[in-house]
Motif scaffolding. Structure first.
Motif, PDB file in Angstrom:
ATOM      1  N   VAL A 235     129.700  62.936  20.634  1.00 14.68           N
ATOM      2  CA  VAL A 235     130.481  63.297  21.824  1.00 14.68           C
ATOM      3  C   VAL A 235     129.742  64.357  22.642  1.00 14.68           C
ATOM      4  O   VAL A 235     129.644  64.266  23.869  1.00 14.68           O
ATOM      5  N   TYR A 236     129.195  65.354  21.954  1.00 11.67           N
ATOM      6  CA  TYR A 236     128.475  66.422  22.650  1.00 11.67           C
ATOM      7  C   TYR A 236     127.246  65.888  23.373  1.00 11.67           C
ATOM      8  O   TYR A 236     126.995  66.214  24.543  1.00 11.67           O
ATOM      9  N   SER A 239     128.126  63.689  26.560  1.00 12.78           N
ATOM     10  CA  SER A 239     128.672  64.377  27.733  1.00 12.78           C
ATOM     11  C   SER A 239     127.792  65.495  28.269  1.00 12.78           C
ATOM     12  O   SER A 239     128.021  65.979  29.375  1.00 12.78           O
ATOM     13  N   THR A 240     126.771  65.930  27.498  1.00 12.46           N
ATOM     14  CA  THR A 240     125.930  67.034  27.981  1.00 12.46           C
ATOM     15  C   THR A 240     124.455  66.671  28.107  1.00 12.46           C
ATOM     16  O   THR A 240     123.726  67.333  28.840  1.00 12.46           O
ATOM     17  N   ALA A 246     128.936  65.857  32.725  1.00 12.87           N
ATOM     18  CA  ALA A 246     130.004  64.860  32.824  1.00 12.87           C
ATOM     19  C   ALA A 246     131.352  65.456  32.450  1.00 12.87           C
ATOM     20  O   ALA A 246     131.445  66.404  31.680  1.00 12.87           O
ATOM     21  N   SER A 247     132.410  64.859  33.008  1.00 13.69           N
ATOM     22  CA  SER A 247     133.776  65.177  32.593  1.00 13.69           C
ATOM     23  C   SER A 247     134.127  64.253  31.431  1.00 13.69           C
ATOM     24  O   SER A 247     133.688  63.109  31.376  1.00 13.69           O
ATOM     25  N   ARG A 248     134.911  64.759  30.489  1.00 13.80           N
ATOM     26  CA  ARG A 248     135.292  63.918  29.358  1.00 13.80           C
ATOM     27  C   ARG A 248     136.740  64.163  28.991  1.00 13.80           C
ATOM     28  O   ARG A 248     137.214  65.305  29.051  1.00 13.80           O
ATOM     29  N   LEU A 259     137.231  57.794  24.082  1.00 15.77           N
ATOM     30  CA  LEU A 259     136.597  58.878  24.827  1.00 15.77           C
ATOM     31  C   LEU A 259     136.136  58.324  26.172  1.00 15.77           C
ATOM     32  O   LEU A 259     135.301  57.425  26.226  1.00 15.77           O
ATOM     33  N   VAL A 261     134.171  59.122  29.600  1.00 16.42           N
ATOM     34  CA  VAL A 261     133.156  60.060  30.082  1.00 16.42           C
ATOM     35  C   VAL A 261     132.634  59.583  31.422  1.00 16.42           C
ATOM     36  O   VAL A 261     132.324  58.397  31.590  1.00 16.42           O
ATOM     37  N   LYS A 262     132.535  60.503  32.391  1.00 13.07           N
ATOM     38  CA  LYS A 262     132.052  60.127  33.717  1.00 13.07           C
ATOM     39  C   LYS A 262     131.346  61.306  34.365  1.00 13.07           C
ATOM     40  O   LYS A 262     131.876  62.409  34.413  1.00 13.07           O
ATOM     41  N   SER A 263     130.139  61.058  34.864  1.00 10.87           N
ATOM     42  CA  SER A 263     129.438  62.043  35.667  1.00 10.87           C
ATOM     43  C   SER A 263     129.874  61.884  37.120  1.00 10.87           C
ATOM     44  O   SER A 263     130.570  60.928  37.461  1.00 10.87           O
TER      45      SER A 263
END
Length: 316
Positions: A235-236, A239-240, A246-248, A259, A261-263
């Motif tokens: 997950v980390y 999203s990073t 990105a928002s998660r 989960l 996830v979107k930038s």
């Protein structure tokens, strides 16, 4: 006596009056005598000699103390006048500084409020469009299945153009509409929601994350030295590292944790995980589905995505 200061005795010698008389001058007109330092004997700054000569001459003309003070105010600098000017300048500076800080803070607050109102308005517009499309979708399903595909695409376009993820709502089972697609799959939509935030428990996030290999066996990858690759690490990294900034958000779909996830500029990724027991008796988090912009990807895409993310483990 120095070139810059005078004592009472120095001033007495210059003016030809007694030391007592000089002290009486200072007592009558204290605001015009500038003391230099605090030692003994007292010393007065340059100009005290001219002041005392002027006071002596005015007294010799039989002027009163008030008349002499009025003349001195026009001819000499006074301690009181200097102090008042200093205070006024200081107060003005403080007031200006405080005003600038207040104006800056107010401007920032107004800008933030404007941005918040704008974001809220856009979110409400997107929600209204989605609600309208969903209602039309339910109606169209019963009248003409062919129109369903077009409405579904419109809903996906709304999601893709959102520019970021809002905190998802926790789905409840109060009112659910199920829609059957032409291929036999079913999609369910809930019209009741709980806005409280949810996410998996720490025990679930700490489980090793696995996928199915090409042979259908459970496949995990090593994480940090001596440890398996966990869901929390995946997950980390997603999203990073893979999707920077990105928002998660998490939400539940049946037994799966999803989960999203979107930038800011990229597509919407949805990763599905479920707690599973392997044939060897290990409890793991099974990465069983990957959707990109609401389109399901095949097993090869999941395998590639999983390995790409795992390869970033050294960046932690």
């Amino acid at each position: 006596m120095t070139a810059e200061t005078f004592t009472h005795r120095n001033l007495s010698s210059i003016t030809g009056v007694s030391v007592t008389t000089i002290k009486s001058y200072r007592k009558k007109f204290p605001e015009f005598f500038f003391i230099v330092g605090h030692g003994k004997p007292l010393r007065f700054r340059k100009g005290a000699d001219k002041l005392c000569l002027r006071i002596r001459d005015l007294f010799n003309k039989n002027l009163s103390v008030k008349q002499i003070r009025d003349k001195l105010l026009t001819e000499f600098e006074s301690v009181k006048e200097n102090h008042q000017l200093s205070e006024t300048k200081s107060d003005s500076q403080i007031n200006n500084d405080e005003f600038e800080k207040l104006a800056k803070t107010t401007s920032q607050m107004m800008n933030g409020l404007a941005a918040l109102v704008t974001a809220q308005a856009k979110a409400e517009q997107r929600l209204a469009r989605m609600e309208k499309s969903l209602k039309e979708l339910v109606q169209a399903q019963s009248e003409s299945p062919a129109e369903t595909t077009e409405l579904l695409q419109e809903i996906k376009d709304i999601l893709a153009s959102s520019g970021g993820l809002q905190q998802p709502e926790r789905i409840t089972a109060k009112k659910v509409v199920t829609i059957k697609k032409d291929n036999g799959q079913e999609d369910s939509y809930s019209f009741d929601a709980d806005t409280s935030a949810i996410e998996p428990e720490a025990d679930f996030l700490e489980l090793p994350v696995v996928i199915h290999s090409e042979n259908g066996e459970f496949l995990g990858l090593p994480g940090k030295p001596g440890h398996p690759f966990t869901l929390q690490e995946l997950v980390y990294l997603v999203s990073t590292r893979k999707l920077e900034g990105a928002s998660r958000v998490w939400h539940k779909e049946g037994r799966d944790w999803v989960l999203a996830v979107k930038s800011s500029e990229g597509p919407l990724y949805e990763l599905h995980f479920s707690m599973t027991k392997t044939p060897k008796g290990n409890i793991v988090s099974f990465f069983n589905k990957l959707d990109i912009n609401s389109e399901s990807r095949n097993h090869a895409d999941i395998l590639s995505f999983f390995k790409e993310v795992r390869d970033l483990i050294d960046s932690i």
